[in-house]
Motif scaffolding. Sequence first.
Motif, PDB file in Angstrom:
ATOM      1  N   VAL A 347      39.947   9.451   4.077  1.00 12.84           N
ATOM      2  CA  VAL A 347      40.788  10.503   3.505  1.00 12.84           C
ATOM      3  C   VAL A 347      40.253  10.953   2.150  1.00 12.84           C
ATOM      4  CG1 VAL A 347      43.106  11.090   2.665  1.00 12.84           C
ATOM      5  CG2 VAL A 347      42.840   9.645   4.695  1.00 12.84           C
ATOM      6  N   GLY A 348      40.196  12.255   1.959  1.00 11.31           N
ATOM      7  CA  GLY A 348      39.759  12.827   0.692  1.00 11.31           C
ATOM      8  C   GLY A 348      40.014  14.323   0.701  1.00 11.31           C
ATOM      9  N   GLU A 349      39.521  15.017  -0.319  1.00  9.71           N
ATOM     10  CA  GLU A 349      39.706  16.466  -0.354  1.00  9.71           C
ATOM     11  C   GLU A 349      38.825  17.134   0.692  1.00  9.71           C
ATOM     12  OE1 GLU A 349      39.624  20.392  -3.291  1.00  9.71           O
ATOM     13  OE2 GLU A 349      38.700  18.518  -3.976  1.00  9.71           O
ATOM     14  N   VAL A 350      39.413  18.035   1.444  1.00  8.78           N
ATOM     15  CA  VAL A 350      38.676  18.745   2.490  1.00  8.78           C
ATOM     16  C   VAL A 350      37.807  19.823   1.845  1.00  8.78           C
ATOM     17  CG1 VAL A 350      38.852  20.161   4.557  1.00  8.78           C
ATOM     18  CG2 VAL A 350      40.504  18.317   4.165  1.00  8.78           C
ATOM     19  N   LEU A 351      36.512  19.787   2.146  1.00 12.84           N
ATOM     20  CA  LEU A 351      35.580  20.818   1.704  1.00 12.84           C
ATOM     21  C   LEU A 351      35.099  21.593   2.917  1.00 12.84           C
ATOM     22  CD1 LEU A 351      33.310  18.911  -0.866  1.00 12.84           C
ATOM     23  CD2 LEU A 351      35.490  20.067  -1.268  1.00 12.84           C
ATOM     24  N   TYR A 352      34.939  22.893   2.752  1.00 12.02           N
ATOM     25  CA  TYR A 352      34.462  23.749   3.847  1.00 12.02           C
ATOM     26  C   TYR A 352      33.296  24.578   3.331  1.00 12.02           C
ATOM     27  CZ  TYR A 352      34.227  27.590   7.186  1.00 12.02           C
ATOM     28  OH  TYR A 352      33.779  28.523   8.090  1.00 12.02           O
ATOM     29  N   ARG A 353      32.269  24.692   4.146  1.00 12.89           N
ATOM     30  CA  ARG A 353      31.123  25.545   3.830  1.00 12.89           C
ATOM     31  C   ARG A 353      30.901  26.528   4.978  1.00 12.89           C
ATOM     32  NH1 ARG A 353      29.872  20.605   1.463  1.00 12.89           N
ATOM     33  NH2 ARG A 353      29.061  20.751  -0.689  1.00 12.89           N
ATOM     34  N   GLY A 354      30.708  27.775   4.608  1.00  9.58           N
ATOM     35  CA  GLY A 354      30.477  28.783   5.638  1.00  9.58           C
ATOM     36  C   GLY A 354      30.328  30.165   5.032  1.00  9.58           C
ATOM     37  N   PRO A 355      29.845  31.118   5.818  1.00  6.92           N
ATOM     38  CA  PRO A 355      29.615  32.475   5.313  1.00  6.92           C
ATOM     39  C   PRO A 355      30.887  33.270   5.068  1.00  6.92           C
ATOM     40  CG  PRO A 355      29.192  32.373   7.671  1.00  6.92           C
ATOM     41  CD  PRO A 355      29.424  30.963   7.225  1.00  6.92           C
ATOM     42  N   ASN A 356      32.046  32.732   5.485  1.00  4.10           N
ATOM     43  CA  ASN A 356      33.319  33.433   5.307  1.00  4.10           C
ATOM     44  C   ASN A 356      34.044  33.069   4.022  1.00  4.10           C
ATOM     45  OD1 ASN A 356      33.454  30.932   6.869  1.00  4.10           O
ATOM     46  ND2 ASN A 356      35.657  31.244   6.944  1.00  4.10           N
ATOM     47  N   VAL A 357      33.441  32.232   3.183  1.00  2.00           N
ATOM     48  CA  VAL A 357      34.088  31.823   1.938  1.00  2.00           C
ATOM     49  C   VAL A 357      34.082  32.983   0.938  1.00  2.00           C
ATOM     50  CG1 VAL A 357      33.936  30.256  -0.050  1.00  2.00           C
ATOM     51  CG2 VAL A 357      33.554  29.393   2.267  1.00  2.00           C
ATOM     52  N   MET A 358      35.144  33.098   0.189  1.00  2.00           N
ATOM     53  CA  MET A 358      35.307  34.170  -0.791  1.00  2.00           C
ATOM     54  C   MET A 358      34.203  34.175  -1.847  1.00  2.00           C
ATOM     55  SD  MET A 358      38.279  32.706  -3.329  1.00  2.00           S
ATOM     56  CE  MET A 358      38.079  31.122  -4.152  1.00  2.00           C
ATOM     57  N   MET A 359      34.105  35.314  -2.542  1.00  2.00           N
ATOM     58  CA  MET A 359      33.205  35.431  -3.687  1.00  2.00           C
ATOM     59  C   MET A 359      33.784  34.698  -4.894  1.00  2.00           C
ATOM     60  SD  MET A 359      32.523  39.525  -3.247  1.00  2.00           S
ATOM     61  CE  MET A 359      31.270  39.726  -4.507  1.00  2.00           C
ATOM     62  N   GLY A 360      35.113  34.626  -4.987  1.00  6.15           N
ATOM     63  CA  GLY A 360      35.798  34.002  -6.105  1.00  6.15           C
ATOM     64  C   GLY A 360      37.146  34.667  -6.306  1.00  6.15           C
ATOM     65  N   TYR A 361      37.812  34.306  -7.398  1.00  6.41           N
ATOM     66  CA  TYR A 361      39.107  34.898  -7.730  1.00  6.41           C
ATOM     67  C   TYR A 361      38.922  36.030  -8.734  1.00  6.41           C
ATOM     68  CZ  TYR A 361      41.260  30.742  -5.621  1.00  6.41           C
ATOM     69  OH  TYR A 361      41.650  29.746  -4.761  1.00  6.41           O
ATOM     70  N   ALA A 362      39.971  36.848  -8.847  1.00  4.40           N
ATOM     71  CA  ALA A 362      40.018  37.879  -9.878  1.00  4.40           C
ATOM     72  C   ALA A 362      41.364  37.794 -10.582  1.00  4.40           C
ATOM     73  CB  ALA A 362      39.827  39.263  -9.269  1.00  4.40           C
ATOM     74  N   GLU A 363      41.331  37.792 -11.905  1.00  2.00           N
ATOM     75  CA  GLU A 363      42.557  37.811 -12.701  1.00  2.00           C
ATOM     76  C   GLU A 363      42.669  39.072 -13.543  1.00  2.00           C
ATOM     77  OE1 GLU A 363      43.922  34.103 -14.465  1.00  2.00           O
ATOM     78  OE2 GLU A 363      42.171  33.095 -13.611  1.00  2.00           O
ATOM     79  N   THR A 364      41.531  39.764 -13.731  1.00  2.66           N
ATOM     80  CA  THR A 364      41.514  41.029 -14.454  1.00  2.66           C
ATOM     81  C   THR A 364      40.518  41.958 -13.795  1.00  2.66           C
ATOM     82  OG1 THR A 364      39.728  40.408 -15.966  1.00  2.66           O
ATOM     83  CG2 THR A 364      41.972  39.811 -16.628  1.00  2.66           C
ATOM     84  N   LEU A 378      34.069  26.093  -0.263  1.00  2.00           N
ATOM     85  CA  LEU A 378      35.495  26.200  -0.556  1.00  2.00           C
ATOM     86  C   LEU A 378      36.069  24.801  -0.750  1.00  2.00           C
ATOM     87  CD1 LEU A 378      38.096  27.808  -0.864  1.00  2.00           C
ATOM     88  CD2 LEU A 378      38.392  27.691   1.626  1.00  2.00           C
ATOM     89  N   GLU A 379      36.565  24.543  -1.947  1.00  2.00           N
ATOM     90  CA  GLU A 379      37.286  23.305  -2.243  1.00  2.00           C
ATOM     91  C   GLU A 379      38.751  23.586  -1.922  1.00  2.00           C
ATOM     92  OE1 GLU A 379      34.783  21.618  -6.005  1.00  2.00           O
ATOM     93  OE2 GLU A 379      35.807  23.548  -6.270  1.00  2.00           O
ATOM     94  N   THR A 380      39.225  23.091  -0.797  1.00  2.00           N
ATOM     95  CA  THR A 380      40.496  23.552  -0.239  1.00  2.00           C
ATOM     96  C   THR A 380      41.724  23.088  -1.019  1.00  2.00           C
ATOM     97  OG1 THR A 380      40.787  21.648   1.239  1.00  2.00           O
ATOM     98  CG2 THR A 380      39.466  23.513   2.060  1.00  2.00           C
ATOM     99  N   GLY A 381      41.609  21.970  -1.755  1.00  2.00           N
ATOM    100  CA  GLY A 381      42.795  21.415  -2.406  1.00  2.00           C
ATOM    101  C   GLY A 381      43.680  20.640  -1.454  1.00  2.00           C
ATOM    102  N   ASP A 382      43.249  20.515  -0.197  1.00  2.00           N
ATOM    103  CA  ASP A 382      44.006  19.758   0.800  1.00  2.00           C
ATOM    104  C   ASP A 382      43.377  18.377   0.994  1.00  2.00           C
ATOM    105  OD1 ASP A 382      45.994  21.614   1.494  1.00  2.00           O
ATOM    106  OD2 ASP A 382      44.610  22.683   2.791  1.00  2.00           O
TER     107      ASP A 382
END
Length: 490
Positions: A347-364, A378-382
């Motif tokens: 058990v640990g944090e689920v990591l996913y790798r693939g071409p469908n992962v986002m570019m990142g977040y936007a706050e502004t 993608l570090e899922t936080g799950d």
Amino acid sequence: MTLLHPDARLIDAATGAELSGVPLREAVHAAVAGFAQLTPGVVFLRTPTTVEAIVRYLGAFEAGRPLALLDPGLPAETLADFVERFEPAAVCGPPLPPDAQPEGLKGYTRRDDEPWERGTELRERGTEPWERGTELWERDTPSSTVPHPELATLLATSGSTGDPKLVRLSRGAVLANTTSIIEALGISGEDVAVSSLPFYYSFGMSVLNTHFAAGATVVVEAGGLVARSFWPAVDRYQVTSLALVPSQYEMLRRLRFDPRRHPSLRTLTQAGGRLRTELVRDFHGRMASVGGRLFVMYGQTEAAPRLTTLPAGRLAEKLGSVGPAVPGGRLTVRLEDGTETTAPGVVGEVLYRGPNVMMGYAETAADLARGDERGGLLETGDLGHLDEEGYLFIDGRLKRFGKVFGVRLNLDDVERLAAATGPGAVAAVAGDDKVVVFVEGATVEQLATRVNELADRLKLHWSGFTMRGVPALPLLSNGKVDYRALESAR
């Protein structure tokens, strides 16, 4: 690859109007031409469940115009905040409520002309069911930020709660996930989907993408599962698949859903949160009894949005799993020391790798110019674990914890154990050195019994838990539990 297959069809259940072939392409091209007339930059599309909204979405994607899909019911203050921080070139959608304008759109001018002239011509010819009453506010001066050329779609991370972040999805990520899901679910031109989810929600957007790209049919029915018009539309247009989140499966169970009443319906898909094992088993049995299928999936908006799919044929033997990674993706589990493993049962944090992962977040607005900051990771936080075949089991959220008498408890585990004590959907939130569990439809007497049973299972004193009966759990517009509302009510 494009999202618009030549054989794709779009049907308005309310009017029976159909767009397909040349008329559909003309409608989308009209939207493309309309976007070309607008100020450069990101467009906010307040996205109701309508044919027009879908055509505008497809037009933006074909035109390479970055588009933020937003809940048309966003509170005025939330919309104003988004507009101020992200500086969209235009805001388009149903007429805004009086309290949202003009205060929330300073620096914008409402356009009374129709920038989609070809769409107007098509409407007059009776070949396109565009709605009247769409409102368009255009920015007076272009934003100083030029969006990254790969940016295609922006989605809010938490529905209507006003989360400050938008997920930046590239064109490549959207197309990659679309291709993967078509393959994983076997979607073909014979399939007919119905709008059971909002289009501004990533799962709903994915249903659109996969069916249009596969040359299938999408039926637009705005009423939802409990509307009188919904199920007649399912039968009238021979709907073959239905995409639902856990709260909708709870609703279907209360409605005593019987697939034999809808003979065309052969596929149910589920994502958007954990579906109780009891319901997975139940709906798998219902669909199997008529030769149908249930697909359990796991996704996040940050992955455009689906990461795994459990093959329907393996569901019974893999009960509790959300399946292996979608084609083109890879799963690992990260331990506390930072190492990664695919060993079974760890058990640990689920990591996913693939071409469908986002570019990142936007706050502004400045973030919209950024390129890919994730590199396909993608570090899922799950929290989760894999089995010997690479099938994923989700064990909870990294940040979903509470404390009772100093003992750290995973709130997702608490929910699972509480659900096993009796009927009704449950949700748990952390209190002050206690855990509060909300239960749908439970009586005071039932709650007293269930809180003792829950405490026994966790081997803690019952006074560390509070159980409250509610008529229904509060939900976000995407069908997920609104934990912020529950935390306010605790």
